[in-house]
Write a protein that holds these residues in place. Structure first.
Motif, mmCIF file in Angstrom:
data_model
loop_
_atom_site.group_PDB
_atom_site.id
_atom_site.type_symbol
_atom_site.label_atom_id
_atom_site.label_comp_id
_atom_site.label_asym_id
_atom_site.label_seq_id
_atom_site.Cartn_x
_atom_site.Cartn_y
_atom_site.Cartn_z
ATOM 1 N N LYS A 1 -9.482 -23.876 8.710
ATOM 2 C CA LYS A 1 -8.888 -23.298 7.501
ATOM 3 C C LYS A 1 -9.974 -22.722 6.594
ATOM 4 O O LYS A 1 -9.835 -21.606 6.086
ATOM 5 C CB LYS A 1 -8.060 -24.344 6.751
ATOM 6 C CG LYS A 1 -6.762 -24.707 7.463
ATOM 7 C CD LYS A 1 -5.863 -25.570 6.612
ATOM 8 C CE LYS A 1 -6.192 -27.015 6.795
ATOM 9 N NZ LYS A 1 -5.285 -27.936 6.093
ATOM 10 N N ASP A 2 -11.072 -23.475 6.400
ATOM 11 C CA ASP A 2 -12.168 -23.021 5.535
ATOM 12 C C ASP A 2 -12.816 -21.737 6.058
ATOM 13 O O ASP A 2 -13.231 -20.884 5.273
ATOM 14 C CB ASP A 2 -13.240 -24.108 5.390
ATOM 15 C CG ASP A 2 -12.754 -25.309 4.597
ATOM 16 O OD1 ASP A 2 -11.711 -25.197 3.899
ATOM 17 O OD2 ASP A 2 -13.401 -26.379 4.679
ATOM 18 N N SER A 3 -12.902 -21.593 7.380
ATOM 19 C CA SER A 3 -13.532 -20.405 7.976
ATOM 20 C C SER A 3 -12.567 -19.221 8.068
ATOM 21 O O SER A 3 -12.967 -18.127 8.461
ATOM 22 C CB SER A 3 -14.074 -20.738 9.369
ATOM 23 O OG SER A 3 -12.993 -20.981 10.261
ATOM 24 N N GLY A 4 -11.307 -19.439 7.735
ATOM 25 C CA GLY A 4 -10.322 -18.361 7.794
ATOM 26 C C GLY A 4 -9.724 -18.142 9.171
ATOM 27 O O GLY A 4 -8.962 -17.199 9.376
ATOM 28 N N LYS A 5 -10.051 -18.989 10.133
ATOM 29 C CA LYS A 5 -9.501 -18.847 11.487
ATOM 30 C C LYS A 5 -8.097 -19.420 11.603
ATOM 31 O O LYS A 5 -7.377 -19.144 12.561
ATOM 32 C CB LYS A 5 -10.425 -19.508 12.513
ATOM 33 C CG LYS A 5 -11.765 -18.802 12.631
ATOM 34 C CD LYS A 5 -12.659 -19.474 13.634
ATOM 35 C CE LYS A 5 -13.988 -18.726 13.712
ATOM 36 N NZ LYS A 5 -14.908 -19.336 14.657
ATOM 37 N N LEU A 6 -7.718 -20.231 10.614
ATOM 38 C CA LEU A 6 -6.388 -20.821 10.542
ATOM 39 C C LEU A 6 -5.882 -20.582 9.131
ATOM 40 O O LEU A 6 -6.445 -21.100 8.173
ATOM 41 C CB LEU A 6 -6.465 -22.315 10.876
ATOM 42 C CG LEU A 6 -5.199 -23.066 11.235
ATOM 43 C CD1 LEU A 6 -4.502 -22.436 12.436
ATOM 44 C CD2 LEU A 6 -5.509 -24.522 11.540
ATOM 45 N N ASP B 1 -9.085 -15.631 18.184
ATOM 46 C CA ASP B 1 -9.150 -16.558 19.311
ATOM 47 C C ASP B 1 -10.136 -17.663 18.952
ATOM 48 O O ASP B 1 -11.193 -17.394 18.384
ATOM 49 C CB ASP B 1 -9.637 -15.853 20.573
ATOM 50 C CG ASP B 1 -8.662 -14.799 21.088
ATOM 51 O OD1 ASP B 1 -7.564 -14.645 20.506
ATOM 52 O OD2 ASP B 1 -8.997 -14.117 22.071
ATOM 53 N N VAL B 2 -9.767 -18.916 19.279
ATOM 54 C CA VAL B 2 -10.629 -20.062 18.966
ATOM 55 C C VAL B 2 -10.778 -20.922 20.215
ATOM 56 O O VAL B 2 -9.785 -21.306 20.831
ATOM 57 C CB VAL B 2 -10.042 -20.916 17.818
ATOM 58 C CG1 VAL B 2 -10.904 -22.141 17.554
ATOM 59 C CG2 VAL B 2 -9.878 -20.084 16.549
ATOM 60 N N LEU C 1 -11.588 -30.887 12.002
ATOM 61 C CA LEU C 1 -11.595 -29.618 12.731
ATOM 62 C C LEU C 1 -10.565 -28.651 12.146
ATOM 63 O O LEU C 1 -10.858 -27.467 11.951
ATOM 64 C CB LEU C 1 -11.335 -29.855 14.219
ATOM 65 C CG LEU C 1 -11.354 -28.637 15.134
ATOM 66 C CD1 LEU C 1 -12.651 -27.841 15.000
ATOM 67 C CD2 LEU C 1 -11.156 -29.069 16.576
ATOM 68 N N ARG C 2 -9.381 -29.151 11.838
ATOM 69 C CA ARG C 2 -8.359 -28.301 11.201
ATOM 70 C C ARG C 2 -8.864 -27.772 9.859
ATOM 71 O O ARG C 2 -8.678 -26.597 9.539
ATOM 72 C CB ARG C 2 -7.048 -29.074 11.013
ATOM 73 C CG ARG C 2 -6.208 -29.170 12.278
ATOM 74 C CD ARG C 2 -4.962 -30.020 12.064
ATOM 75 N NE ARG C 2 -4.084 -29.523 11.037
ATOM 76 C CZ ARG C 2 -2.943 -28.881 11.260
ATOM 77 N NH1 ARG C 2 -2.546 -28.652 12.498
ATOM 78 N NH2 ARG C 2 -2.183 -28.473 10.268
#
Length: 170
Positions: free
Chosen positions: A98-103, A117-118, A93-94
């Motif tokens: 990261k891959d989606s740019g949300k982290l 927001d996630v 999940l982490r």
């Protein structure tokens, strides 16, 4: 006048129009007023905070009270390093975040930061992503008054005991 007595003034029709109260009672009311003023609006969300490994994340529960999902807010931080024993699903999940740019990596603060927001399936999965280790989300997310999600009534289900009573009550 006794310091604990309250006196009322009435109009000609016998309707209460004023109350004369002791100063300590007045000060208690003023304190309650500021407490009510500083709480989340009914249309807003009560914000919960989690701090671990010198990072802080903010979010709020969403959905059903007995099994809420949890939304981490944009700008929240997440630990840079995870423990080796972190379950594979949390590690994956982490990586997806990261891959989606949300982290994204925050090199200046040596952590990750949420760029949007996630929503997570549970407060515990959100806490594990933030801390980089397994956490009980119902215990670690704390509101401004110092109450955990669990103490705020999330994650609890009224269960019937052997006598057919809910939580020991009729």
């Amino acid at each position: 006048m006794n310091s604990k007595e309250i006196y009322f003034l009435f109009d000609r029709n016998g309707i209460k129009t004023h109350a004369v109260i002791p100063i300590d009672t007045y000060e208690a009311f003023v304190g309650l007023k500021s407490m009510v003023k500083n709480t989340a609006s009914l249309s807003g969300h009560e914000i919960y905070t989690m701090t671990a490994k010198h990072i802080t994340a903010h979010g709020y529960p969403s959905g059903r009270r007995f099994k809420p999902s949890f939304v981490i807010l944009k700008g929240s931080k997440a630990a840079l390093i995870c423990v080796k024993s972190l379950p594979a699903n949390v590690t994956e999940l982490r990586e997806q975040l990261k891959d989606s740019g949300k982290l994204e990596l925050d090199q200046e603060n040596n952590c990750f930061v949420f760029t949007s927001d996630v929503e997570f399936s549970s407060a515990s999965s959100a806490a594990a992503v933030v801390a980089g280790n397994v956490r009980n989300g119902l215990d670690v997310w704390i509101n401004r008054e110092g109450f955990s999600l669990k103490h705020s009534g999330f994650g609890t289900v009224a269960r019937k005991n052997k006598k057919g009573l809910k939580n020991g009550k009729a």
